[in-house]
Scaffold this motif. Structure first.
Motif, short mmCIF file in Angstrom:
data_model
loop_
_atom_site.label_atom_id
_atom_site.label_comp_id
_atom_site.label_asym_id
_atom_site.label_seq_id
_atom_site.Cartn_x
_atom_site.Cartn_y
_atom_site.Cartn_z
N ILE A 26 0.86 -1.18 0.00
CA ILE A 26 0.00 0.00 0.00
C ILE A 26 0.89 1.23 0.00
CG2 ILE A 26 -1.87 1.21 1.15
CD1 ILE A 26 -2.59 -1.39 2.55
N ARG A 27 0.67 2.12 -0.95
CA ARG A 27 1.49 3.32 -1.08
C ARG A 27 0.85 4.51 -0.39
NH1 ARG A 27 1.24 2.05 -7.34
NH2 ARG A 27 2.54 0.19 -7.41
N LYS A 28 1.66 5.45 -0.05
CA LYS A 28 1.20 6.65 0.65
C LYS A 28 0.16 7.39 -0.19
CE LYS A 28 2.78 11.02 2.67
NZ LYS A 28 1.93 10.85 3.86
N GLY A 29 -0.96 7.73 0.45
CA GLY A 29 -1.98 8.55 -0.19
C GLY A 29 -2.98 7.81 -1.04
N PRO A 45 -5.06 10.41 16.63
CA PRO A 45 -3.60 10.34 16.81
C PRO A 45 -2.78 10.63 15.55
CG PRO A 45 -4.51 8.14 16.64
CD PRO A 45 -5.67 9.07 16.54
N ASN A 46 -3.41 11.27 14.55
CA ASN A 46 -2.71 11.60 13.29
C ASN A 46 -2.10 10.36 12.64
OD1 ASN A 46 -3.09 14.49 13.17
ND2 ASN A 46 -1.66 14.63 14.90
N PRO A 47 -2.92 9.39 12.24
CA PRO A 47 -2.39 8.13 11.70
C PRO A 47 -1.85 8.29 10.28
CG PRO A 47 -4.77 8.15 11.49
CD PRO A 47 -4.40 9.41 12.23
N GLU A 84 -12.60 13.26 1.20
CA GLU A 84 -12.21 14.64 1.52
C GLU A 84 -11.08 14.68 2.54
OE1 GLU A 84 -14.10 18.28 4.09
OE2 GLU A 84 -15.49 17.12 2.86
N LEU A 85 -11.18 13.84 3.57
CA LEU A 85 -10.13 13.77 4.60
C LEU A 85 -8.83 13.24 4.00
CD1 LEU A 85 -12.25 12.33 7.55
CD2 LEU A 85 -11.30 14.64 7.39
N GLN A 86 -8.94 12.28 3.08
CA GLN A 86 -7.75 11.74 2.43
C GLN A 86 -7.03 12.81 1.62
OE1 GLN A 86 -8.39 8.69 -0.63
NE2 GLN A 86 -6.64 7.57 0.20
N ASP A 87 -7.79 13.58 0.85
CA ASP A 87 -7.19 14.66 0.05
C ASP A 87 -6.59 15.75 0.94
OD1 ASP A 87 -7.98 13.32 -2.21
OD2 ASP A 87 -9.82 14.48 -2.49
N PHE A 98 -5.52 15.54 4.21
CA PHE A 98 -4.43 15.17 5.13
C PHE A 98 -3.47 14.14 4.55
CE2 PHE A 98 -8.08 16.31 7.94
CZ PHE A 98 -7.54 17.48 8.47
N GLY A 99 -3.66 13.75 3.30
CA GLY A 99 -2.77 12.76 2.70
C GLY A 99 -2.87 11.39 3.33
N LEU A 100 -4.06 11.01 3.75
CA LEU A 100 -4.25 9.73 4.43
C LEU A 100 -4.14 8.56 3.45
CD1 LEU A 100 -7.33 10.63 6.66
CD2 LEU A 100 -4.97 10.39 7.42
#
Length: 322
Positions: free
Chosen positions: A40-43, A173-175, A201-204, A206-208
């Motif tokens: 799994i890659r970041k973002g 906890p800012n995962p 929206e949260l993914q975009d 905070f880069g989740l």
């Protein structure tokens, strides 16, 4: 630069079947997950799909360290999570959070909302009381709930609002990675789109990074960047979402997609009806596990297990046809 956050390497989970009362001994094994690999890659959002009992939930339990793996490794930012010390484990539990299927049972009914969101901050971060209060208010705002809702109990909210609380708890906890285990399947249809849009929206914002487990293929298609298809404890195909939906390579993926409701009632589709029942994970078939039900099975499929074929950088399939 390697942007891989999580890498699953040959992970296996076999549950013993025991006989006896006093002196128990294993007489067999349930092969829930059997040597799967993916990264799994970041973002991005990696979707994991398959029939009930294929091993999706067991995989998430292994990643969350709720189960101990029989074999294999889970690498988080290049480090094996099964061999990290106490401080490394503490950081891993902060960085990997989860939102579960049922918001009616995943929230403690005896705790106020602010205490539910505060709990991971107390156990993982050691923030001051003022910092925790500020973070609680921030998380409530991020999921679209008013600040005063922190004083209420979960039963005072609707299903969609409870799932927003669960998302706020995961965000606290800012995962780096959030596991979404059927996050909208227990909600009314009218609320599902709201929660999915909130997650995107949260993914975009905070880069989740998400690992999404779901049986609703429309949800998986909307949310996922890449998708992995599981059958009887094995990963049979992975690929980018649109590639996999538009051009499935594995016969099981074809059958799975043909059984899904079309996005438009006028859309034509080639319905594939699979014969027989899903084999038992206690005694899976030899060769390719899908061959007893596969409409394209060949002689080789019954006695030789297919190997992974990499079709392109983001496309892999485990099938003798390829």
């Amino acid at each position: 630069m390697n942007d891989t956050i999580l890498e699953v390497k040959g992970i296996t989970k076999h549950y013993p079947i025991v006989a006896g009362v006093v002196r128990t001994k294993p007489i067999g094994w349930v092969k829930a997950v059997d040597g799967i690999e993916f990264s799994i890659r970041k973002g991005e959002t990696f979707g994991l799909v398959g029939e009930s009992g294929c091993g999706k939930t067991t995989t998430t339990k292994l990643i969350l360290l709720l189960e101990e793996a029989t074999e294999g490794a889970i690498m988080f930012r290049g480090t094996d999570v099964f061999s990290i010390g106490r401080s490394g484990l503490r950081e891993y539990r902060r960085a990997v959070q989860a939102v579960f299927q049922d918001p009616f049972s995943s929230l403690n009914p005896r705790m106020k909302v602010r205490d539910i969101i505060e709990e991971p901050l107390v156990t993982l971060h050691g923030f001051s009381k003022k910092q925790r209060e500020e973070r609680i208010a921030e998380c409530l705002d991020q999921v679209g709930l008013p600040p005063g809702s922190g004083s209420n109990y979960p039963h005072e909210f609707s299903g969609g609002q409870r799932q927003r609380i669960a998302v706020a708890r995961a965000l606290a906890p800012n995962p780096d990675l959030i596991i979404l285990d059927e996050p909208v399947s227990a909600l009314d249809v009218s609320v599902r789109a709201q929660i999915m849009n909130l997650l995107k929206e949260l993914q975009d914002r905070f880069g989740l990074t998400y690992l999404m487990i779901a049986h609703d293929l429309a949800v998986v298609r909307y949310m996922s960047t890449r998708i992995g298809v599981m059958y009887l404890g094995k990963l049979v195909e992975t690929g980018r979402s649109e590639d996999l939906f538009n051009d499935p390579l594995h016969p099981y993926t074809e059958a799975l997609l043909s059984a899904a409701l079309p996005t438009h009632p006028d859309t034509s589709r080639n319905e594939i009806v699979l014969t027989g029942e899903v084999p038992s994970p206690v005694d899976p078939p030899s060769g390719c596990r899908f061959h007893p039900r596969c409409p394209k099975a060949m002689d080789i499929c019954s006695h030789i297990e297919p190997v992974l074929a990499r079709m392109e950088p983001d496309r892999e399939v485990v099938c003798h046809l390829w």
